[in-house]
Enzyme design. Sequence first.
Site, PDB file in Angstrom:
ATOM      1  N   ASP A 151       0.790  -1.154   0.104  1.00 37.06           N
ATOM      2  CA  ASP A 151       0.036  -0.201   0.049  1.00 37.06           C
ATOM      3  C   ASP A 151       1.039   1.306   0.116  1.00 37.06           C
ATOM      4  OD1 ASP A 151       0.728  -0.760   2.755  1.00 37.06           O
ATOM      5  OD2 ASP A 151      -0.704   0.539   3.338  1.00 37.06           O
ATOM      6  N   GLU A 159       0.114  -1.322   5.732  1.00 33.14           N
ATOM      7  CA  GLU A 159       1.146  -0.803   6.582  1.00 33.14           C
ATOM      8  C   GLU A 159       1.064   0.457   6.946  1.00 33.14           C
ATOM      9  OE1 GLU A 159       5.274   1.070   7.526  1.00 33.14           O
ATOM     10  OE2 GLU A 159       3.626   1.468   5.856  1.00 33.14           O
TER      11      GLU A 159
END
Length: 485
Positions: free
Chosen positions: A79, A146
């Site tokens: 991400d 994350e």
Amino acid sequence: MPDQIASLEPRPVWAHFATLCAIPRPSLHEAALRTRLADWAQARGIAARVDGAGNLILSKSASPGCEHLPGVILQGHLDMVCEKNRDKVHDFAKDPIELVRTGDVIMANGTTLGADNGIAVATILAIMEDTTLAHGPLEALFTVDEETGLTGASGLERDVLQSRILLNLDSEEEGELYVGCAGGRDTVGSWPVAFEPAPAQAVAGLLAVTGLKGGHSGMEIHQGRGNALKLLGRALLAIAGCGARMASVTGGSKRNAIPREAEAMLWIPAKRWDEAVQAIDAFHATASAELGSVDPGLKVALRAIPQTRRGKAFKKALQQKVLAALSALPHGVMKMSADIPGLGETSTNVAVIETGKKAVTLATSQRSSVASEIDEICQTVRTILELAGAAVMQGDGYPGWKPNLDSPILKLAQRTYEDLFGKEPAVKAIHAGLECGIIGERQPGMDMVSFGPTMQGVHSPDERLYIETVPRFWTSLLEILKNVS
């Protein structure tokens, strides 16, 4: 490949990076990219599986003659932080990242670049597909979410990884090796929304704080950059004597980013309007003098907005509570490390404020490399919010990563860098939440080091990746893999 990066080396890395930039991957929306990568791996005979948390794990056998080498995990996250300038039209759910080359850096056009952590993912893919490289058994761990909660690493299935050497590629200064990180926790306060009719004969206005650099609330917190929420709170207090009444307040977008913009919709008695504008102009001058060297683009302005009918304003008690919290909450580094020069040990970030249908919510995040100090700063923030009448929730947080200066993989990385480039790499800990702490907790016995190419301005539209550092990062990574024993 886009013309901006077509000639750059190593070409496989930049080619994969261009592909990643074309696939939207906000936190919690990595499924399309994960599926694409799993299909890509399986088409090349690389085993792929997805664990219960949504992490993608690829496995590749050792190259011929390297079967005796221990296995290594290459790790990054799928991400990216999705931030854009106010005037930029961009939908992170469907639009590709537009690459821009400016001298020796790669940036995006008005948005975050996603080199955090796309350059790591691209590098890992280039290694996994190359059949000429010398390496032992390889595993690629691509975690999800994350940036907003480290939930992919936190949900990693125990013992899903076979190797016990991990190279985390999520650091941002080439020539530096990271062996420790801060843990963190969020503290969120909320107040039930309570409205009353706006004052009669009042002008509708918008008070806005814009133009700040923002940045990562761990990596840049020590630089003294302006916090849009704190500045907005000060500006609101500057016009409280003018009878200003708030109708809404919003600012910031990510708990791990220093807020760059914030605004409040206000009602101001018409007879006090000019006085309020003058007060905001004076505050803008004061704040600009304070932050001119670190945030020269700061703008604090009050302007009238069209309003065809009398609206609603926060009840005075709610307004006082919100302003009290914004004023009293600390922001920035609370304590520097006594052991590692220049390292912020404990900090807190006033991150996001929102006016919803049912509540005004103010989110903060706390970090420290010392567990007891996280507890202390979280208690401080909780107490302030409770004194301001807020209901408070705190998350479980994530653990830090305790440095091990005797780590075998650290010593190999140090020796490799010095042999290649003729200078010693710096060994550091970082005031941010690397996934190593969580992975190490869930996979006991893991020997880890973190490194990467140079990036600056991550988590903001100023994010930039320094081109010349990528080949050195690539070369040192390949040499480490070849010499692991």
